[in-house]
Write an enzyme that holds these catalytic residues in place. Structure first.
Site, PDB file in Angstrom:
ATOM      1  N   TYR A   1       5.022  10.322 -10.331  1.00  0.00           N
ATOM      2  CA  TYR A   1       4.061   9.464  -9.632  1.00  0.00           C
ATOM      3  C   TYR A   1       3.303   8.553 -10.612  1.00  0.00           C
ATOM      4  O   TYR A   1       3.249   7.334 -10.414  1.00  0.00           O
ATOM      5  CB  TYR A   1       3.099  10.367  -8.851  1.00  0.00           C
ATOM      6  CG  TYR A   1       2.068   9.669  -8.007  1.00  0.00           C
ATOM      7  CD1 TYR A   1       2.436   8.931  -6.889  1.00  0.00           C
ATOM      8  CD2 TYR A   1       0.706   9.780  -8.311  1.00  0.00           C
ATOM      9  CE1 TYR A   1       1.476   8.315  -6.101  1.00  0.00           C
ATOM     10  CE2 TYR A   1      -0.254   9.177  -7.525  1.00  0.00           C
ATOM     11  CZ  TYR A   1       0.124   8.447  -6.418  1.00  0.00           C
ATOM     12  OH  TYR A   1      -0.831   7.844  -5.637  1.00  0.00           O
TER      13      TYR A   1
ATOM     14  N   ASN B   1       0.803  -1.225   0.000  1.00  0.00           N
ATOM     15  CA  ASN B   1       0.000   0.000   0.000  1.00  0.00           C
ATOM     16  C   ASN B   1       0.838   1.277   0.000  1.00  0.00           C
ATOM     17  O   ASN B   1       0.371   2.324  -0.442  1.00  0.00           O
ATOM     18  CB  ASN B   1      -0.936  -0.034   1.223  1.00  0.00           C
ATOM     19  CG  ASN B   1      -1.535   1.328   1.529  1.00  0.00           C
ATOM     20  OD1 ASN B   1      -2.362   1.842   0.774  1.00  0.00           O
ATOM     21  ND2 ASN B   1      -1.094   1.931   2.622  1.00  0.00           N
TER      22      ASN B   1
ATOM     23  N   SER C   1      -2.595   3.729  -8.628  1.00  0.00           N
ATOM     24  CA  SER C   1      -3.344   4.987  -8.566  1.00  0.00           C
ATOM     25  C   SER C   1      -3.967   5.249  -9.932  1.00  0.00           C
ATOM     26  O   SER C   1      -3.441   4.801 -10.959  1.00  0.00           O
ATOM     27  CB  SER C   1      -2.412   6.155  -8.227  1.00  0.00           C
ATOM     28  OG  SER C   1      -3.055   7.382  -8.466  1.00  0.00           O
TER      29      SER C   1
HETATM   30  N1  LIG Z   1      -5.140   9.341  -1.084  1.00  0.00           N
HETATM   31  C1  LIG Z   1      -5.352   9.340  -2.389  1.00  0.00           C
HETATM   32  O1  LIG Z   1      -6.058  10.218  -2.936  1.00  0.00           O
HETATM   33  C2  LIG Z   1      -4.755   8.250  -3.255  1.00  0.00           C
HETATM   34  C3  LIG Z   1      -5.198   8.148  -4.584  1.00  0.00           C
HETATM   35  C4  LIG Z   1      -4.679   7.159  -5.394  1.00  0.00           C
HETATM   36  C5  LIG Z   1      -3.732   6.271  -4.903  1.00  0.00           C
HETATM   37  N2  LIG Z   1      -3.295   6.389  -3.602  1.00  0.00           N
HETATM   38  C6  LIG Z   1      -2.294   5.428  -3.153  1.00  0.00           C
HETATM   39  O2  LIG Z   1      -2.776   4.746  -2.024  1.00  0.00           O
HETATM   40  C7  LIG Z   1      -1.703   4.415  -1.140  1.00  0.00           C
HETATM   41  C8  LIG Z   1      -1.977   4.940   0.250  1.00  0.00           C
HETATM   42  O3  LIG Z   1      -2.160   6.335   0.153  1.00  0.00           O
HETATM   43  P1  LIG Z   1      -2.687   7.217   1.381  1.00  0.00           P
HETATM   44  O4  LIG Z   1      -3.214   8.453   0.787  1.00  0.00           O
HETATM   45  O5  LIG Z   1      -3.517   6.395   2.297  1.00  0.00           O
HETATM   46  O6  LIG Z   1      -1.279   7.574   2.096  1.00  0.00           O
HETATM   47  P2  LIG Z   1      -0.999   8.240   3.542  1.00  0.00           P
HETATM   48  O7  LIG Z   1      -2.244   8.663   4.213  1.00  0.00           O
HETATM   49  O8  LIG Z   1       0.089   9.219   3.312  1.00  0.00           O
HETATM   50  O9  LIG Z   1      -0.394   6.992   4.359  1.00  0.00           O
HETATM   51  C9  LIG Z   1       0.770   6.382   3.913  1.00  0.00           C
HETATM   52  C10 LIG Z   1       1.149   5.250   4.832  1.00  0.00           C
HETATM   53  O10 LIG Z   1       2.384   4.673   4.383  1.00  0.00           O
HETATM   54  C11 LIG Z   1       3.412   4.834   5.386  1.00  0.00           C
HETATM   55  N3  LIG Z   1       4.667   5.068   4.679  1.00  0.00           N
HETATM   56  C12 LIG Z   1       4.980   6.084   3.839  1.00  0.00           C
HETATM   57  N4  LIG Z   1       6.232   5.940   3.379  1.00  0.00           N
HETATM   58  C13 LIG Z   1       6.725   4.792   3.937  1.00  0.00           C
HETATM   59  C14 LIG Z   1       7.960   4.117   3.846  1.00  0.00           C
HETATM   60  N5  LIG Z   1       8.947   4.572   3.078  1.00  0.00           N
HETATM   61  N6  LIG Z   1       8.130   2.974   4.563  1.00  0.00           N
HETATM   62  C15 LIG Z   1       7.128   2.499   5.356  1.00  0.00           C
HETATM   63  N7  LIG Z   1       5.930   3.095   5.467  1.00  0.00           N
HETATM   64  C16 LIG Z   1       5.733   4.246   4.766  1.00  0.00           C
HETATM   65  C17 LIG Z   1       2.916   6.010   6.247  1.00  0.00           C
HETATM   66  O11 LIG Z   1       3.447   6.014   7.562  1.00  0.00           O
HETATM   67  P3  LIG Z   1       4.857   6.736   7.906  1.00  0.00           P
HETATM   68  O12 LIG Z   1       4.769   8.113   7.362  1.00  0.00           O
HETATM   69  O13 LIG Z   1       4.956   6.661   9.395  1.00  0.00           O
HETATM   70  O14 LIG Z   1       5.924   5.920   7.235  1.00  0.00           O
HETATM   71  C18 LIG Z   1       1.419   5.709   6.265  1.00  0.00           C
HETATM   72  O15 LIG Z   1       1.147   4.655   7.154  1.00  0.00           O
HETATM   73  C19 LIG Z   1      -0.446   4.995  -1.789  1.00  0.00           C
HETATM   74  O16 LIG Z   1       0.209   4.014  -2.550  1.00  0.00           O
HETATM   75  C20 LIG Z   1      -0.987   6.080  -2.712  1.00  0.00           C
HETATM   76  O17 LIG Z   1      -0.131   6.355  -3.787  1.00  0.00           O
HETATM   77  C21 LIG Z   1      -3.785   7.354  -2.770  1.00  0.00           C
END
Ligand SMILES: NC(=O)c1ccc[n+]([C@@H]2O[C@H](COP(=O)([O-])OP(=O)(O)OC[C@H]3O[C@@H](n4cnc5c(N)ncnc54)[C@H](OP(=O)(O)O)[C@@H]3O)[C@@H](O)[C@H]2O)c1
Length: 265
Positions: A156, A90, A142
């Site tokens: 990205y 994720n 994404s």
């Molecule tokens: N939100 C959106 O609109 C959206 C849309 C399309 C796709 N996505 C994809 O969905 C996924 C989750 O997105 P999200 O928006 O839920 O992200 P988020 O709220 O920023 O959460 C990211 C999670 O990953 C952890 N993380 C980040 N970098 C890391 C690393 N190098 N090693 C270990 N853990 C790490 C963070 O914790 P720490 O910071 O403590 O490491 C957190 O638990 C991602 O792949 C993103 O690209 C999101």
């Protein structure tokens, strides 16, 4: 419908917040044992504590960009829960930069978090799933893989697009071992971090460009992730599903939401 997840061991990377947290909760509610990781230990510990009201939770703080940490995490999870049945890659990050602004270090950073970590996650999971002759890996890509964000977070989209391809490639390699590999492309999702940082203009722009006229909640992305990992998706592998509220549909310039909406009145 029984999703066949009761008693299964599920890893969700980046499970301390956002989509990962929602997925961890959804798996626990299906009766799974869940292991989560993230870099910031305090936040991770807090998330694990809250999640543990729904079932057994294991956590480990590390950076998924380090291959060895992924392998060790898989080993520890397997020791703790006795199997490794589902692995959700994720973690991902979008850097707000245009293509010509990235230096070498930033390109390495983006590639590490968005691409290499997924390779390591698949490798780590496969070590155990291969022996078990069963398993499901779900990669979180994404919608940017399909609609690249030119002029904003340039790397990205291409890196997420690589994950879609990687999903099919690993699915081909792992299929003799009964390990399925699938992928989900979320659209715009209102995670707590997005809620905190998005401007009203940007939110409006995104919702206007979405068929369902709103952003997703993390739970609405978590449920399809659970589905892909479950026995309900037992005939699905080498496939990527879009969960975007119909965002791609509005890319067609001949699509006229306003006219259609007016006709309903
Ligand atoms: N939100 C959106 O609109 C959206 C849309 C399309 C796709 N996505 C994809 O969905 C996924 C989750 O997105 P999200 O928006 O839920 O992200 P988020 O709220 O920023 O959460 C990211 C999670 O990953 C952890 N993380 C980040 N970098 C890391 C690393 N190098 N090693 C270990 N853990 C790490 C963070 O914790 P720490 O910071 O403590 O490491 C957190 O638990 C991602 O792949 C993103 O690209 C999101």
């Amino acid at each position: 419908m029984d999703l066949g997840l009761t008693g299964k061991t599920v890893v969700v990377t980046g499970g301390s917040k956002g989509i990962g947290y929602a997925a961890a909760e959804a798996f626990l509610k299906e009766g799974a044992k869940v292991a989560i990781c993230a870099r910031h230990e305090e936040e991770l510990k807090e998330a694990a504590k809250t999640l543990s009201q729904y079932g057994p939770v294991y956590y480990e703080a590390f950076d998924v960009v380090d291959a060895e940490y992924n392998y060790r995490f898989a080993e520890h999870v397997n020791q703790k829960f006795g199997s490794l049945d589902v692995w959700v890659n994720n973690v991902g990050v979008s850097g707000p930069k245009k293509g010509d602004e990235y230096d070498d270090e930033e390109i390495d950073f983006m590639t590490g978090v968005c691409f290499k970590s997924v390779v390591y996650g698949c490798q780590a999971a496969f070590r155990y799933m291969k022996k078990q002759h069963s398993g499901a890996i779900v990669n979180v890509s994404s919608l940017a893989a399909r609609c690249p964000s030119a002029g904003r977070s340039t790397l990205y989209g291409p890196l997420k697009s690589a994950i879609n391809n990687l999903t099919n490639t690993f699915a081909g390699e792992y299929c003799p071992y009964n390990v399925r590999v699938t992928c989900i492309m979320p659209g715009f999702t209102l995670t707590p971090a997005v809620k905190r940082t998005i401007s009203p203009e940007e939110l409006n722009m995104n919702t206007q460009a979405t068929l369902l006229r709103r952003a997703a909640n993390p739970e609405e992305i978590a449920r399809p992730i659970v589905f892909l990992a479950s026995s309900a998706a037992s005939y699905m592998t080498a496939t990527t599903i879009e969960v975007s509220g119909g965002r791609s549909m509005t890319l067609n310039p001949s699509f006229a939401y306003d006219r259609l909406a007016a006709e309903q009145k």
